[in-house]
Design a protein around this motif. Sequence first.
Motif, PDB file in Angstrom:
ATOM      1  N   LEU A 275      51.292  31.432  42.170  1.00 39.11           N
ATOM      2  CA  LEU A 275      52.731  31.205  42.110  1.00 39.11           C
ATOM      3  C   LEU A 275      53.489  32.261  42.907  1.00 39.11           C
ATOM      4  O   LEU A 275      54.486  31.951  43.577  1.00 39.11           O
ATOM      5  CB  LEU A 275      53.202  31.201  40.653  1.00 39.11           C
ATOM      6  CG  LEU A 275      52.749  30.009  39.803  1.00 39.11           C
ATOM      7  CD1 LEU A 275      53.155  30.222  38.352  1.00 39.11           C
ATOM      8  CD2 LEU A 275      53.345  28.712  40.333  1.00 39.11           C
ATOM      9  N   PHE A 276      53.035  33.504  42.839  1.00 47.11           N
ATOM     10  CA  PHE A 276      53.710  34.581  43.567  1.00 47.11           C
ATOM     11  C   PHE A 276      53.672  34.317  45.073  1.00 47.11           C
ATOM     12  O   PHE A 276      54.674  34.496  45.772  1.00 47.11           O
ATOM     13  CB  PHE A 276      53.049  35.921  43.238  1.00 47.11           C
ATOM     14  CG  PHE A 276      53.839  37.109  43.710  1.00 47.11           C
ATOM     15  CD1 PHE A 276      55.139  37.313  43.287  1.00 47.11           C
ATOM     16  CD2 PHE A 276      53.269  38.038  44.572  1.00 47.11           C
ATOM     17  CE1 PHE A 276      55.874  38.416  43.724  1.00 47.11           C
ATOM     18  CE2 PHE A 276      53.994  39.135  45.019  1.00 47.11           C
ATOM     19  CZ  PHE A 276      55.294  39.327  44.596  1.00 47.11           C
ATOM     20  N   PHE A 277      52.537  33.872  45.578  1.00 44.42           N
ATOM     21  CA  PHE A 277      52.429  33.510  47.000  1.00 44.42           C
ATOM     22  C   PHE A 277      53.344  32.331  47.312  1.00 44.42           C
ATOM     23  O   PHE A 277      54.004  32.302  48.367  1.00 44.42           O
ATOM     24  CB  PHE A 277      50.982  33.163  47.334  1.00 44.42           C
ATOM     25  CG  PHE A 277      50.775  32.697  48.757  1.00 44.42           C
ATOM     26  CD1 PHE A 277      50.896  33.587  49.816  1.00 44.42           C
ATOM     27  CD2 PHE A 277      50.453  31.374  49.028  1.00 44.42           C
ATOM     28  CE1 PHE A 277      50.706  33.160  51.130  1.00 44.42           C
ATOM     29  CE2 PHE A 277      50.263  30.937  50.326  1.00 44.42           C
ATOM     30  CZ  PHE A 277      50.384  31.834  51.379  1.00 44.42           C
ATOM     31  N   TRP A 352      38.349  36.461  42.764  1.00 44.97           N
ATOM     32  CA  TRP A 352      38.235  36.279  44.214  1.00 44.97           C
ATOM     33  C   TRP A 352      38.643  34.877  44.659  1.00 44.97           C
ATOM     34  O   TRP A 352      38.979  34.677  45.829  1.00 44.97           O
ATOM     35  CB  TRP A 352      36.822  36.624  44.690  1.00 44.97           C
ATOM     36  CG  TRP A 352      35.722  35.826  44.059  1.00 44.97           C
ATOM     37  CD1 TRP A 352      35.088  36.090  42.890  1.00 44.97           C
ATOM     38  CD2 TRP A 352      35.127  34.637  44.580  1.00 44.97           C
ATOM     39  NE1 TRP A 352      34.128  35.141  42.632  1.00 44.97           N
ATOM     40  CE2 TRP A 352      34.129  34.236  43.658  1.00 44.97           C
ATOM     41  CE3 TRP A 352      35.329  33.878  45.729  1.00 44.97           C
ATOM     42  CZ2 TRP A 352      33.339  33.106  43.855  1.00 44.97           C
ATOM     43  CZ3 TRP A 352      34.547  32.752  45.938  1.00 44.97           C
ATOM     44  CH2 TRP A 352      33.563  32.371  44.997  1.00 44.97           C
ATOM     45  N   TRP A 353      38.681  33.928  43.751  1.00 46.95           N
ATOM     46  CA  TRP A 353      39.202  32.609  44.131  1.00 46.95           C
ATOM     47  C   TRP A 353      40.684  32.701  44.474  1.00 46.95           C
ATOM     48  O   TRP A 353      41.173  32.013  45.376  1.00 46.95           O
ATOM     49  CB  TRP A 353      38.995  31.602  42.999  1.00 46.95           C
ATOM     50  CG  TRP A 353      37.576  31.154  42.844  1.00 46.95           C
ATOM     51  CD1 TRP A 353      36.718  31.455  41.821  1.00 46.95           C
ATOM     52  CD2 TRP A 353      36.831  30.324  43.751  1.00 46.95           C
ATOM     53  NE1 TRP A 353      35.496  30.874  42.026  1.00 46.95           N
ATOM     54  CE2 TRP A 353      35.538  30.167  43.199  1.00 46.95           C
ATOM     55  CE3 TRP A 353      37.126  29.699  44.951  1.00 46.95           C
ATOM     56  CZ2 TRP A 353      34.545  29.407  43.824  1.00 46.95           C
ATOM     57  CZ3 TRP A 353      36.143  28.950  45.588  1.00 46.95           C
ATOM     58  CH2 TRP A 353      34.869  28.806  45.029  1.00 46.95           C
ATOM     59  N   ALA A 354      41.405  33.565  43.747  1.00 49.91           N
ATOM     60  CA  ALA A 354      42.825  33.754  44.046  1.00 49.91           C
ATOM     61  C   ALA A 354      43.027  34.374  45.422  1.00 49.91           C
ATOM     62  O   ALA A 354      44.055  34.158  46.067  1.00 49.91           O
ATOM     63  CB  ALA A 354      43.487  34.621  42.978  1.00 49.91           C
ATOM     64  N   TYR A 355      42.026  35.150  45.899  1.00 48.57           N
ATOM     65  CA  TYR A 355      42.130  35.730  47.231  1.00 48.57           C
ATOM     66  C   TYR A 355      42.133  34.647  48.309  1.00 48.57           C
ATOM     67  O   TYR A 355      42.652  34.861  49.408  1.00 48.57           O
ATOM     68  CB  TYR A 355      40.956  36.684  47.508  1.00 48.57           C
ATOM     69  CG  TYR A 355      40.779  37.816  46.526  1.00 48.57           C
ATOM     70  CD1 TYR A 355      41.813  38.223  45.683  1.00 48.57           C
ATOM     71  CD2 TYR A 355      39.557  38.496  46.425  1.00 48.57           C
ATOM     72  CE1 TYR A 355      41.643  39.267  44.783  1.00 48.57           C
ATOM     73  CE2 TYR A 355      39.376  39.543  45.528  1.00 48.57           C
ATOM     74  CZ  TYR A 355      40.419  39.913  44.708  1.00 48.57           C
ATOM     75  OH  TYR A 355      40.252  40.947  43.809  1.00 48.57           O
ATOM     76  N   LEU A 356      41.546  33.487  48.005  1.00 45.62           N
ATOM     77  CA  LEU A 356      41.439  32.401  48.983  1.00 45.62           C
ATOM     78  C   LEU A 356      42.669  31.498  49.005  1.00 45.62           C
ATOM     79  O   LEU A 356      42.815  30.686  49.915  1.00 45.62           O
ATOM     80  CB  LEU A 356      40.195  31.552  48.688  1.00 45.62           C
ATOM     81  CG  LEU A 356      38.840  32.275  48.751  1.00 45.62           C
ATOM     82  CD1 LEU A 356      37.717  31.309  48.399  1.00 45.62           C
ATOM     83  CD2 LEU A 356      38.623  32.872  50.134  1.00 45.62           C
ATOM     84  N   VAL A 357      43.530  31.622  47.991  1.00 45.57           N
ATOM     85  CA  VAL A 357      44.694  30.749  47.900  1.00 45.57           C
ATOM     86  C   VAL A 357      45.605  30.846  49.133  1.00 45.57           C
ATOM     87  O   VAL A 357      46.011  29.817  49.689  1.00 45.57           O
ATOM     88  CB  VAL A 357      45.494  31.025  46.609  1.00 45.57           C
ATOM     89  CG1 VAL A 357      46.879  30.386  46.670  1.00 45.57           C
ATOM     90  CG2 VAL A 357      44.729  30.501  45.399  1.00 45.57           C
ATOM     91  N   PRO A 358      45.954  32.047  49.620  1.00 47.07           N
ATOM     92  CA  PRO A 358      46.855  32.109  50.780  1.00 47.07           C
ATOM     93  C   PRO A 358      46.322  31.376  52.000  1.00 47.07           C
ATOM     94  O   PRO A 358      47.045  30.579  52.617  1.00 47.07           O
ATOM     95  CB  PRO A 358      46.997  33.619  51.033  1.00 47.07           C
ATOM     96  CG  PRO A 358      46.786  34.233  49.692  1.00 47.07           C
ATOM     97  CD  PRO A 358      45.724  33.397  49.057  1.00 47.07           C
ATOM     98  N   VAL A 359      45.068  31.624  52.383  1.00 50.10           N
ATOM     99  CA  VAL A 359      44.536  30.988  53.589  1.00 50.10           C
ATOM    100  C   VAL A 359      44.352  29.484  53.390  1.00 50.10           C
ATOM    101  O   VAL A 359      44.541  28.690  54.319  1.00 50.10           O
ATOM    102  CB  VAL A 359      43.208  31.651  54.018  1.00 50.10           C
ATOM    103  CG1 VAL A 359      42.085  31.373  53.026  1.00 50.10           C
ATOM    104  CG2 VAL A 359      42.820  31.193  55.417  1.00 50.10           C
TER     105      VAL A 359
END
Length: 437
Positions: A275-277, A352-359
Amino acid sequence: MNQIDRQILQIALPAIVTNLTVPLLGLVDTAIVGHMGDAAYIGAIAVGSMIFSLVYWVFGFLRMGTSGMTAQARGRRDMEEVMRMLMRSLLISIVISLIIIVLQYPLREMMLWLISPTADVRSLSITYYNMVVWGAPAVLGLYSLSGWFIGMQNSRIMLVVSFLQNVVNIIVSLWLVYGLGMKVEGVALGTVIAQYAGLLIAAAMWFRYYRRMLQRKVSLLKDTMNDWLSFFRVNRDIFLRTLFLVAVNLYFTSAGARQGAVILAVNTLLMQLYLFFSYFMDGFAYAGEAWGGRYWGAQNMAAFQEIVRRLFVWGTAMVLLFTVVYVAGGMPFLRLLTDEPNVVEASRHYVWWAYLVPVAGVAAFVWDGIFIGITATRGMLVSSCIAAVVFFMGIMVLMDIMGNHGLWLSMILYLATRGLIQTYIYHEQIIRKPKSR
């Protein structure tokens, strides 16, 4: 910084700040009831807020459809159509809000059946719902006005409105609860008063900056059937597209809940990173709606394509920024949200799944803004439909094998699919076959 970048930031920055203030309305309510001495109060506000979030999210087309069509009309310098767009949107918002109020009982019972709160929370949720539902005309009316302001390339007004609305909510809710001794009723009444205050402030801002448009004496009686069919076609596609988004998000939550309280808590916390992204990327999507729609309406394809290119440059910058921030500070942020040892430990396996959300999600956010601006809403609908199919197929295949990792992989595939399909549609159906000149 070139002119196009300044135009993008002119819309994006106020919109981002506005987006970041939106959760404060719910946060203030939660903070107030959190000191009432009963966890049921917190649950009631959470359930009530969820109900209205879902209901109003479905009618988000009032904002999105209005912004794109308004931006195009302004690009054509058709100011009478700009004014008619606002009138059409406000009329539809009034009709929908009246339907919500008339059907409030079956709507309430259906949503409570879906959420299934405990008996004590259910009773307080009903109290909250029965009061806040009367704010529907204010909420949906503000959707129409905010979409119109974005279409007019003026997102700063909504920043002012959002800020003042939060101030009203804080002051009134505190007075009602602690000054008059009201409980959930005070929080609910404070929310409704803040909603109508936001609408009145937005109307006052409109009158201050755009009252000269009243001299045009525009009437909806001059609208043709094609005008209304075009309006409903755009909004129908956005409405159906939103239903796919709601279905995916609801099932994501319920699939996490079926795995137990710890996994549900982990997924809820990780979704805060998502949500923040989204709060930041929505700001750039609004810029796509406003300037993309304006240049498309003006048939200035060179400027339009430059806007698209620069939005993806900014999107790439946001991906790099948020990926670095999440990798470096993701776990510390989650520890700020909870000190429950089991949840913190489980989060380490999934963060680490959240790390993939932006891309995975950046293209979908940018294209949504562009497609809304040029009213290519059928492309949004098609991409959301295909992406939802990918998500649910992923759930069926991956969750049995990978558990919660399969759920998150399905969400990542869903986000990426939306962006990929929209990229294809843009290059094959929009740029190669632009609207006739």
